[in-house]
Motif scaffolding. Structure first.
Motif, PDB file in Angstrom:
ATOM      1  N   ARG A 305      18.226  88.356 -32.386  1.00 46.27           N
ATOM      2  CA  ARG A 305      19.432  88.544 -31.588  1.00 46.27           C
ATOM      3  C   ARG A 305      20.654  88.945 -32.415  1.00 46.27           C
ATOM      4  NH1 ARG A 305      21.161  84.936 -26.432  1.00 46.27           N
ATOM      5  NH2 ARG A 305      23.023  86.116 -25.835  1.00 46.27           N
ATOM      6  N   ASP A 306      20.846  88.357 -33.568  1.00 39.78           N
ATOM      7  CA  ASP A 306      22.048  88.614 -34.362  1.00 39.78           C
ATOM      8  C   ASP A 306      21.805  89.551 -35.541  1.00 39.78           C
ATOM      9  OD1 ASP A 306      23.621  86.957 -32.744  1.00 39.78           O
ATOM     10  OD2 ASP A 306      22.941  85.173 -33.811  1.00 39.78           O
ATOM     11  N   VAL A 307      20.717  90.308 -35.492  1.00 42.03           N
ATOM     12  CA  VAL A 307      20.400  91.245 -36.568  1.00 42.03           C
ATOM     13  C   VAL A 307      20.954  92.622 -36.202  1.00 42.03           C
ATOM     14  CG1 VAL A 307      18.561  92.346 -37.892  1.00 42.03           C
ATOM     15  CG2 VAL A 307      18.318  89.964 -37.158  1.00 42.03           C
ATOM     16  N   PRO A 308      21.787  93.218 -37.031  1.00 46.65           N
ATOM     17  CA  PRO A 308      22.328  94.543 -36.716  1.00 46.65           C
ATOM     18  C   PRO A 308      21.268  95.631 -36.888  1.00 46.65           C
ATOM     19  CG  PRO A 308      23.066  93.850 -38.879  1.00 46.65           C
ATOM     20  CD  PRO A 308      22.337  92.672 -38.290  1.00 46.65           C
ATOM     21  N   THR A 309      21.342  96.642 -36.034  1.00 43.51           N
ATOM     22  CA  THR A 309      20.468  97.812 -36.162  1.00 43.51           C
ATOM     23  C   THR A 309      21.129  98.790 -37.122  1.00 43.51           C
ATOM     24  OG1 THR A 309      19.609  97.538 -33.923  1.00 43.51           O
ATOM     25  CG2 THR A 309      19.348  99.705 -34.933  1.00 43.51           C
ATOM     26  N   ILE A 310      20.510  98.984 -38.285  1.00 43.13           N
ATOM     27  CA  ILE A 310      21.134  99.780 -39.345  1.00 43.13           C
ATOM     28  C   ILE A 310      20.384 101.065 -39.661  1.00 43.13           C
ATOM     29  CG2 ILE A 310      22.280  97.805 -40.423  1.00 43.13           C
ATOM     30  CD1 ILE A 310      20.023  97.771 -42.519  1.00 43.13           C
ATOM     31  N   LEU A 386      15.135  88.660 -21.388  1.00 45.83           N
ATOM     32  CA  LEU A 386      15.836  88.303 -20.161  1.00 45.83           C
ATOM     33  C   LEU A 386      14.967  87.376 -19.315  1.00 45.83           C
ATOM     34  CD1 LEU A 386      16.800  91.978 -19.268  1.00 45.83           C
ATOM     35  CD2 LEU A 386      18.211  90.355 -20.543  1.00 45.83           C
ATOM     36  N   LYS A 387      15.607  86.419 -18.670  1.00 44.68           N
ATOM     37  CA  LYS A 387      14.896  85.537 -17.742  1.00 44.68           C
ATOM     38  C   LYS A 387      15.757  85.317 -16.508  1.00 44.68           C
ATOM     39  CE  LYS A 387      11.893  83.247 -21.076  1.00 44.68           C
ATOM     40  NZ  LYS A 387      11.379  81.954 -21.608  1.00 44.68           N
ATOM     41  N   GLY A 388      15.139  84.837 -15.465  1.00 43.34           N
ATOM     42  CA  GLY A 388      15.812  84.585 -14.205  1.00 43.34           C
ATOM     43  C   GLY A 388      14.786  84.559 -13.097  1.00 43.34           C
ATOM     44  N   ASN A 389      15.248  84.512 -11.850  1.00 48.52           N
ATOM     45  CA  ASN A 389      14.282  84.403 -10.758  1.00 48.52           C
ATOM     46  C   ASN A 389      13.457  85.673 -10.556  1.00 48.52           C
ATOM     47  OD1 ASN A 389      16.170  86.085  -9.558  1.00 48.52           O
ATOM     48  ND2 ASN A 389      16.360  84.891  -7.665  1.00 48.52           N
ATOM     49  N   LEU A 390      13.899  86.784 -11.160  1.00 46.35           N
ATOM     50  CA  LEU A 390      13.123  88.017 -11.090  1.00 46.35           C
ATOM     51  C   LEU A 390      12.101  88.118 -12.226  1.00 46.35           C
ATOM     52  CD1 LEU A 390      12.603  90.620  -9.598  1.00 46.35           C
ATOM     53  CD2 LEU A 390      14.553  91.659 -10.763  1.00 46.35           C
ATOM     54  N   ALA A 391      12.324  87.361 -13.291  1.00 46.59           N
ATOM     55  CA  ALA A 391      11.424  87.372 -14.448  1.00 46.59           C
ATOM     56  C   ALA A 391      11.295  85.958 -15.004  1.00 46.59           C
ATOM     57  CB  ALA A 391      11.942  88.328 -15.515  1.00 46.59           C
ATOM     58  N   ASP A 514      22.527  90.926 -16.732  1.00 46.29           N
ATOM     59  CA  ASP A 514      23.551  90.492 -17.678  1.00 46.29           C
ATOM     60  C   ASP A 514      22.857  90.262 -19.017  1.00 46.29           C
ATOM     61  OD1 ASP A 514      25.515  89.271 -19.216  1.00 46.29           O
ATOM     62  OD2 ASP A 514      26.309  88.076 -17.557  1.00 46.29           O
ATOM     63  N   VAL A 515      22.880  91.286 -19.882  1.00 44.50           N
ATOM     64  CA  VAL A 515      22.128  91.223 -21.132  1.00 44.50           C
ATOM     65  C   VAL A 515      22.710  90.162 -22.058  1.00 44.50           C
ATOM     66  CG1 VAL A 515      21.400  92.523 -23.164  1.00 44.50           C
ATOM     67  CG2 VAL A 515      21.405  93.627 -20.912  1.00 44.50           C
ATOM     68  N   GLU A 516      24.025  90.048 -22.120  1.00 42.83           N
ATOM     69  CA  GLU A 516      24.638  89.050 -22.988  1.00 42.83           C
ATOM     70  C   GLU A 516      24.209  87.642 -22.588  1.00 42.83           C
ATOM     71  OE1 GLU A 516      26.688  87.253 -25.986  1.00 42.83           O
ATOM     72  OE2 GLU A 516      26.281  89.404 -25.735  1.00 42.83           O
ATOM     73  N   ALA A 517      24.144  87.395 -21.283  1.00 37.93           N
ATOM     74  CA  ALA A 517      23.720  86.076 -20.789  1.00 37.93           C
ATOM     75  C   ALA A 517      22.202  85.964 -20.695  1.00 37.93           C
ATOM     76  CB  ALA A 517      24.335  85.815 -19.419  1.00 37.93           C
ATOM     77  N   ARG A 518      21.495  87.062 -21.022  1.00 36.00           N
ATOM     78  CA  ARG A 518      20.035  87.108 -20.972  1.00 36.00           C
ATOM     79  C   ARG A 518      19.515  86.778 -19.563  1.00 36.00           C
ATOM     80  NH1 ARG A 518      21.103  89.426 -25.360  1.00 36.00           N
ATOM     81  NH2 ARG A 518      19.900  89.015 -27.275  1.00 36.00           N
ATOM     82  N   ARG A 519      20.143  87.349 -18.550  1.00 34.26           N
ATOM     83  CA  ARG A 519      19.869  87.001 -17.166  1.00 34.26           C
ATOM     84  C   ARG A 519      19.428  88.223 -16.368  1.00 34.26           C
ATOM     85  NH1 ARG A 519      23.265  86.128 -12.326  1.00 34.26           N
ATOM     86  NH2 ARG A 519      22.429  84.368 -11.125  1.00 34.26           N
ATOM     87  N   LEU A 520      18.379  88.036 -15.557  1.00 32.68           N
ATOM     88  CA  LEU A 520      17.893  89.055 -14.639  1.00 32.68           C
ATOM     89  C   LEU A 520      17.645  88.365 -13.302  1.00 32.68           C
ATOM     90  CD1 LEU A 520      17.039  92.040 -14.368  1.00 32.68           C
ATOM     91  CD2 LEU A 520      14.706  91.311 -14.913  1.00 32.68           C
ATOM     92  N   HIS A 521      18.462  88.680 -12.294  1.00 36.38           N
ATOM     93  CA  HIS A 521      18.493  87.870 -11.078  1.00 36.38           C
ATOM     94  C   HIS A 521      18.377  88.737  -9.832  1.00 36.38           C
ATOM     95  CE1 HIS A 521      19.498  84.373  -8.631  1.00 36.38           C
ATOM     96  NE2 HIS A 521      20.376  85.119  -7.965  1.00 36.38           N
ATOM     97  N   LEU A 522      17.467  88.339  -8.949  1.00 38.54           N
ATOM     98  CA  LEU A 522      17.351  88.936  -7.628  1.00 38.54           C
ATOM     99  C   LEU A 522      18.252  88.136  -6.694  1.00 38.54           C
ATOM    100  CD1 LEU A 522      15.948  90.905  -5.648  1.00 38.54           C
ATOM    101  CD2 LEU A 522      14.136  89.182  -5.393  1.00 38.54           C
ATOM    102  N   ASP A 523      19.239  88.797  -6.135  1.00 34.17           N
ATOM    103  CA  ASP A 523      20.307  88.089  -5.419  1.00 34.17           C
ATOM    104  C   ASP A 523      19.912  87.821  -3.967  1.00 34.17           C
ATOM    105  OD1 ASP A 523      22.660  86.874  -4.897  1.00 34.17           O
ATOM    106  OD2 ASP A 523      23.909  88.684  -5.020  1.00 34.17           O
ATOM    107  N   ILE A 524      18.915  86.931  -3.794  1.00 37.67           N
ATOM    108  CA  ILE A 524      18.541  86.440  -2.466  1.00 37.67           C
ATOM    109  C   ILE A 524      18.385  84.930  -2.567  1.00 37.67           C
ATOM    110  CG2 ILE A 524      17.383  88.578  -1.792  1.00 37.67           C
ATOM    111  CD1 ILE A 524      14.699  87.198  -2.283  1.00 37.67           C
TER     112      ILE A 524
END
Length: 580
Positions: A305-310, A386-391, A514-524
């Motif tokens: 997560r904190d490794v820069p792409t160089i 990413l995690k959430g109710n969709l994944a 929301d990539v920063e929050a590592r969230r993937l959500h189906l809004d139902i």
């Protein structure tokens, strides 16, 4: 990490076939001698297999016969007996339904060939995407001394003054044709510039990524990953590898000594630094399973997560593998990680020394290709999990190849039930879609496609491309080529074909990324999601026979590496005899 070499001389495994004057030994030796081998080659010296994925139907590997001969030179020089053998070669460009379906078949072939043949160690000749992980998976399961030689990338492509990268420019040119910015005649003309020498993709696609992973794991000699296929130094690398495997056999230096948790964490961080392929996630998880390590998606997020792409290479950056090699290649990247405190320096490699020993004195010869940290392509590279109710079990996204403005997005779902549905509707001018929508593709995971094809980077509708829009949020249970790019969520798990939440997404649903929050959500509502899942039924029938049936029944999800459930963590005995 300390390693104590085995005593030498000692009786090797091959002597179970070739040693002594028994009926069995004479049977085995006499048949081998029909190839013109002198008697003293069976005197107890190391017998080294060369596991070759050469095939004219695997274009990336079509030059490996020449490299095998160079490996043989080195083995003979070091006092060993080389014996070359073929294994199944899953080609990314010519195999259907997808090469990923046959990675596990190749790994099984490799495992059983090594276990069943009269060898003491093995050189793994790989190149095309799936061949590197498959060979390492099979070799790890048997745990004889093993080392990788990669085929190397092809030379840069050139078209009308522009460098052309394998795969990446194919996607770009294809989108340009669909947007009306390039003619089909020009597209066909560009084809001649795409693959102008032997070798694998010249971008940081999956082939170059997995060659880099083999080196970062310590399973290849330092510098192996980036040497172009046609450069004479690629032959030198093969020659030196042949020498080295003989000493590895004498020392009994095995994959289990090298492929440790520390080695895998080094590889994950290296993948972040190079902007490597999302496919590395699946392959490293599968390889870790073969050595009994509980590597997870959470480890990918934690370590990368904190490794820069160089590394400034396509598809994330600008350059190609030739420039990367001339800048110093992967050893420079590994040294940067070590200097930043992001490396397990004492990790053991096939050289017998540590990873840090191999790179401490290398230099960066081009800081436009291997960038200083302060000019990184992405401050936080790696693979976003990413995690959430969709994944619920996870999905992945490659930040270095995505559009920053889309990394936090809420949009209306436009759903394609499978790849055929996508192809049938994507060019329809009446498709109800705009650039704010989220494209959703189902039933393209390991079981659903079958084989989890590289179709996740869905091309955009022409009417959107004509606006100058080149990226949208796309979500699927598929993979994408390491040469591809975009804000693409992949490997959504559980996959749709297993009844995961992706299976019940409907057009018009709102989806939040929301990539920063590592969230993937189906809004139902939770109740609505539960009701849809309860009503779900599978769309496909299980294959009735053959490898496809085995694959369907036993393949696991991408969050575990999509290996077969009966092969994980089951390293078997490497010693076997056959009586006649």
């Amino acid at each position: 990490m300390s390693f104590t070499p085995a005593p030498w001389p000692r009786k090797l495994r091959s002597q179970e076939w070739f040693g002594g004057t028994s009926k069995d030994a004479i049977y085995h030796r006499s048949w081998m001698k029909n190839q013109g081998l002198p008697a003293d080659l069976f005197d107890g010296r190391p017998v080294v297999g060369i596991c070759n994925t050469w095939s004219e139907l695997t274009p990336c590997n079509a030059h490996l016969r020449d490299l095998a001969e160079r490996v043989k030179f080195g083995i003979y020089e070091a006092g060993g007996l080389p014996v070359e053998f073929p294994v199944f070669s899953p080609s990314e460009s010519t195999l259907r339904p997808t090469a990923m379906m046959y990675r596990n078949l190749c790994a099984m072939d490799v495992e059983e060939a090594i276990r069943g043949k009269c060898i003491d160690g093995v050189v793994l000749l790989a190149g095309c995407d799936k061949t590197t992980p498959a060979l390492l998976m099979g070799a790890a399961s048997v745990d004889l001394p093993a080392i990788v030689v990669s085929g190397g990338p092809m030379l840069n492509g050139h078209f009308r003054g522009e460098k052309v990268g394998s795969g990446t420019h194919l996607w770009r040119f294809s989108e340009a044709v669909r947007a009306g910015e390039m003619t089909e005649a020009e597209f066909v003309e560009a084809e001649a510039s795409m693959s102008r020498s032997p070798g694998s993709c010249n971008t940081m696609g999956t082939a170059s990524t997995m060659a880099s992973m083999a080196e970062a794991l310590g399973m290849a000699l330092s510098g192996n990953a980036a040497i172009p296929a046609v450069d004479s130094r690629r032959r030198v690398m093969a020659h030196l590898t042949g020498r080295r495997i003989v000493d590895m056999v004498k020392d009994d230096l095995k994959p289990s000594d090298i492929m440790t948790r520390e080695a895998f964490e080094n590889a994950i961080r290296t993948n972040a630094a190079i902007g490597g392929s999302t496919n590395a996630v699946i392959h490293l998880l599968a390889m870790a399973g073969r050595v009994g390590l509980d590597l997870t998606l959470d480890d990918w997020d934690r370590c990368g997560r904190d490794v820069p792409t160089i590394v400034n290479l396509l598809p994330s950056g600008q350059h190609l593998m030739e420039e990367f090699f001339h800048a110093g290649g992967l050893p420079v990247v590994i040294k940067r990680l070590g200097e930043a405190g992001l490396l397990h320096r004492e990790a053991l490699t096939v050289s017998g020394g540590t990873l840090w020993d191999e790179v401490r004195d290398v230099r960066n010869w081009n800081e436009e290709v291997i960038l200083p940290v302060e000019r990184a392509l992405a401050e936080s590279g790696g693979i976003a999990v990413l995690k959430g109710n969709l994944a619920p079990l996870g999905a992945v996204l490659k930040p270095s190849a995505a559009t920053p403005a889309l990394m936090k997005h809420r949009g209306r779902a436009v759903v394609f039930e499978d790849i055929d549905d996508y192809k049938a509707r994507i060019n329809d001018e009446d498709l109800d879609i705009d650039e704010s929508c989220v494209m959703v593709l189902k039933n393209c995971g390991p079981r659903g496609y079958p084989g989890m094809a590289e179709v996740g980077n869905m091309g955009l509708p022409p009417k959107i491309l004509r606006k100058g829009i080149t990226d949208m949020v796309r979500i699927s249970d598929a993979r994408m080529s390491g040469t591809a790019y975009g804000t693409v969520v992949l490997h959504t798990s559980p996959e749709a074909a297993r009844g995961g939440p992706l299976a019940v997404v409907r057009s018009g649903d709102m989806i939040e990324l929301d990539v920063e929050a590592r969230r993937l959500h189906l809004d139902i509502a939770d109740e609505e999601l539960a009701a849809r899942l309860a009503d779900w039924t599978p769309r496909m029938e299980a294959p009735a026979s053959g490898y496809a049936s085995l694959y369907h029944d036993r393949v696991m999800g991408p969050e575990t590496g999509a290996d077969f459930d009966f092969l994980v963590g089951c390293r078997g005995s490497a010693v076997g005899k056959e009586s006649h």
